[in-house]
Design an enzyme around this catalytic site. Sequence first.
Site, short mmCIF file in Angstrom:
data_model
loop_
_atom_site.label_atom_id
_atom_site.label_comp_id
_atom_site.label_asym_id
_atom_site.label_seq_id
_atom_site.Cartn_x
_atom_site.Cartn_y
_atom_site.Cartn_z
N ARG A 113 0.75 -1.17 -0.10
CA ARG A 113 0.15 -0.07 0.00
C ARG A 113 0.75 1.28 0.00
O ARG A 113 2.10 1.27 0.67
CB ARG A 113 -0.88 -0.24 1.13
CG ARG A 113 -1.77 1.01 1.44
CD ARG A 113 -2.93 1.07 0.33
NE ARG A 113 -4.30 1.94 0.69
CZ ARG A 113 -5.05 2.20 -0.23
NH1 ARG A 113 -4.91 1.95 -1.67
NH2 ARG A 113 -6.17 2.87 0.23
N THR A 407 -9.00 0.24 -9.33
CA THR A 407 -8.48 -1.22 -9.04
C THR A 407 -8.73 -2.25 -9.88
O THR A 407 -9.48 -2.00 -10.81
CB THR A 407 -8.99 -1.57 -7.61
OG1 THR A 407 -9.12 -0.41 -6.81
CG2 THR A 407 -8.27 -2.58 -7.10
N GLU A 427 -6.15 3.83 -7.47
CA GLU A 427 -7.47 4.34 -6.86
C GLU A 427 -8.27 4.71 -8.20
O GLU A 427 -9.08 3.93 -8.66
CB GLU A 427 -6.96 5.44 -6.13
CG GLU A 427 -8.08 5.51 -5.02
CD GLU A 427 -9.34 6.23 -5.24
OE1 GLU A 427 -9.57 7.01 -5.97
OE2 GLU A 427 -10.37 5.59 -4.46
N GLU A 451 -4.10 7.68 -4.25
CA GLU A 451 -4.43 6.85 -3.11
C GLU A 451 -4.45 7.67 -1.77
O GLU A 451 -5.38 7.19 -1.08
CB GLU A 451 -3.45 5.79 -3.01
CG GLU A 451 -3.55 4.65 -4.11
CD GLU A 451 -4.75 3.87 -4.20
OE1 GLU A 451 -5.59 4.04 -3.32
OE2 GLU A 451 -4.84 2.87 -4.81
N ASP A 454 -7.98 8.32 -0.52
CA ASP A 454 -8.72 7.37 0.65
C ASP A 454 -8.75 7.65 1.90
O ASP A 454 -9.20 7.03 2.78
CB ASP A 454 -7.93 5.73 0.10
CG ASP A 454 -8.59 5.16 -1.06
OD1 ASP A 454 -9.69 5.55 -1.40
OD2 ASP A 454 -7.94 3.83 -1.17
N SER A 478 -8.16 0.91 3.03
CA SER A 478 -8.30 0.47 1.72
C SER A 478 -9.68 -0.47 1.81
O SER A 478 -9.97 -1.09 2.83
CB SER A 478 -7.12 -0.28 1.09
OG SER A 478 -7.78 -1.03 -0.18
N SER A 479 -10.39 -0.95 0.81
CA SER A 479 -11.42 -1.87 0.74
C SER A 479 -10.93 -3.09 -0.05
O SER A 479 -11.54 -3.92 -0.19
CB SER A 479 -12.62 -1.15 -0.12
OG SER A 479 -13.27 -0.22 0.58
N GLY A 501 -13.49 -2.12 -7.58
CA GLY A 501 -14.58 -1.55 -7.24
C GLY A 501 -14.93 -0.60 -6.23
O GLY A 501 -16.14 -0.23 -5.72
#
Length: 596
Positions: A113, A407, A427, A451, A454, A478-479, A501
């Site tokens: 990340r 993503t 992102e 990013e 986020d 993050s997801s 997504g």
Amino acid sequence: MSPVKVNVALSGLLLVPLYSFGFSYETPSVTPEVGSGYEEKPGWSAASFAVAAANPLATDAGYQVLANGGNAVDAAIAVQMVLTLVEPQSSGIGGGAFLMHYDGSDVQAYDGRETAPAAVTGELFMQDGEPLPFMDAVASGLSVGVPGTVRMLEQAHKEHGQLAWEELFVPAITLAEEGFAVSQRLHTSLTSDEALKNDPLAGQFYYNADGEPLAVGDTLKNPALAEILRRIASQGSAALYEGEIAEDLVNRVQSHDVRPGSMTLEDIQGYQSVERDPLCTPWQQWEVCGFPPPSSGHITVMQILGILDQRPLLEAPLDNGVSSSGWLHQFLEASRLAFADRGRYIADPDFVEAPGGDWTLMLAPDYLASRSELIGDTSMGDSAQPGNPGELNVSWASQPAQPEYGTSHISIIDGDGNAVAMTTSIEQAFGSRILADGGTGLPGGYLLNNELTDFSFVPEVDGEPVANRVEPGKRPRSSMSPTLVFDGETGELVASLGSPGGAAIIHYTARTLVAMRDWGMNAQEALNLPHAITTGGDVYLEEGRFPDATKQALEAYGHTISERELTSGLQAIRRLEDGTLFGGADPRREGVVMGD
């Protein structure tokens, strides 16, 4: 070598052996698939190994690596480098990634990340006491985090790689030099974006003199990226994090003409990928392993599934291929509760302590049972509140809602039973809309991430800090939900899956797991199902996929319904009882599965 087991969008091979490494990469002849809308896909069978990715050229690169003695980590590297070229809107060497790896005995979680530069403050995206408009923050130098994908992949390769590092760059370098046909999806993304053409390098590279985007089928070469990848191939990740390429990255961020960022060479040179302890959660007959914070993916997915398991089914879960309104109501209400916890507690664990000092307390059966009791016959709408899974040393404020995008996902199982689930991102589509040529002076290059958007734009609410606020060196929440599934009794690998997504990654992954475990669906059937999501407010249904009766029933439960295109990019490979593999690729994007 036969790269296709069933009919896919690869229409044969143009055999052009290149380079003199351990294998000869063969340039595939590809007919681009439809890049938007919905196109049925058959699912793919393989006897021993398979790779699933979001673009046929990337899938083929991974396939060729596996077919010539590489393993799952090797293939993931080759796939990612090709995606940097052919799917630049979604991921690349200018972004970050989470990689789950299984070596036949142990599961590992590699964190690539992005990190925030040392000079940032919690006010990064604030102006005159108010948050910046989202797109103003995105298309700027402010949004760029120190990229982590290459360094993370290098770490994983040093521990597990089988082929030489430099060999894994051959497909991407070859395609960048010889060119590839622009797909419908890339063309559509270029057409719909207004900010990318404002970047001096990207505007010249992806658009013509009249501002028109590259057309479908145009041959696009990227000599700058070829040179950058050649240096990374020969010098390792140091080529990106030191020297000319790093200096160019810093210059591109700091020289943004509207909102320059503060990134320095020291920020880039100091970046380290991290191996974290994976979270492996029992879920009836399966054990589901996913990524820990700074990803909220696994915890939120498993909260949703754990809450659902506490609820009696109101009716049969499926009706003519569409989830029933009763099941959907419970799924959406469980999502509201899980996202309320996510917004309060989850952030970079190097900066934020887990409730009670242990992230698994958010998945404790007793806690999820108490949360499930909050679900009634009427939707709680936007009033869902976070629970109390454990004591905290700091009282956190809930993060206000803001957009999340972007993503790509890669799933791989190799012939030795090693597996990768890797979700990778810059992102938003085209990230920060900054193209970097690595100081080569050649056309093209790679896109830098956005990013840092986020993070919560607002650092505190009513005097209390937001856990996911901006801080120096911090990794944004993050997801991304790269997931490996195992048999709870035997420990054998069951599946690798994940999706792009934004925040909806969580819903897409959770629903896919339910479909495969509870509804008897194969990987492709599970990916084909229509989507329904909520992060706590309105419910969004995939446009044109639900009957009026279902929508009316959900409204009767009290949900506020609207329809929109929900473009997931799910990939899934499942090992069947006979030991063979069956893979699926999302019908909403141009990905395929290949294997032998």
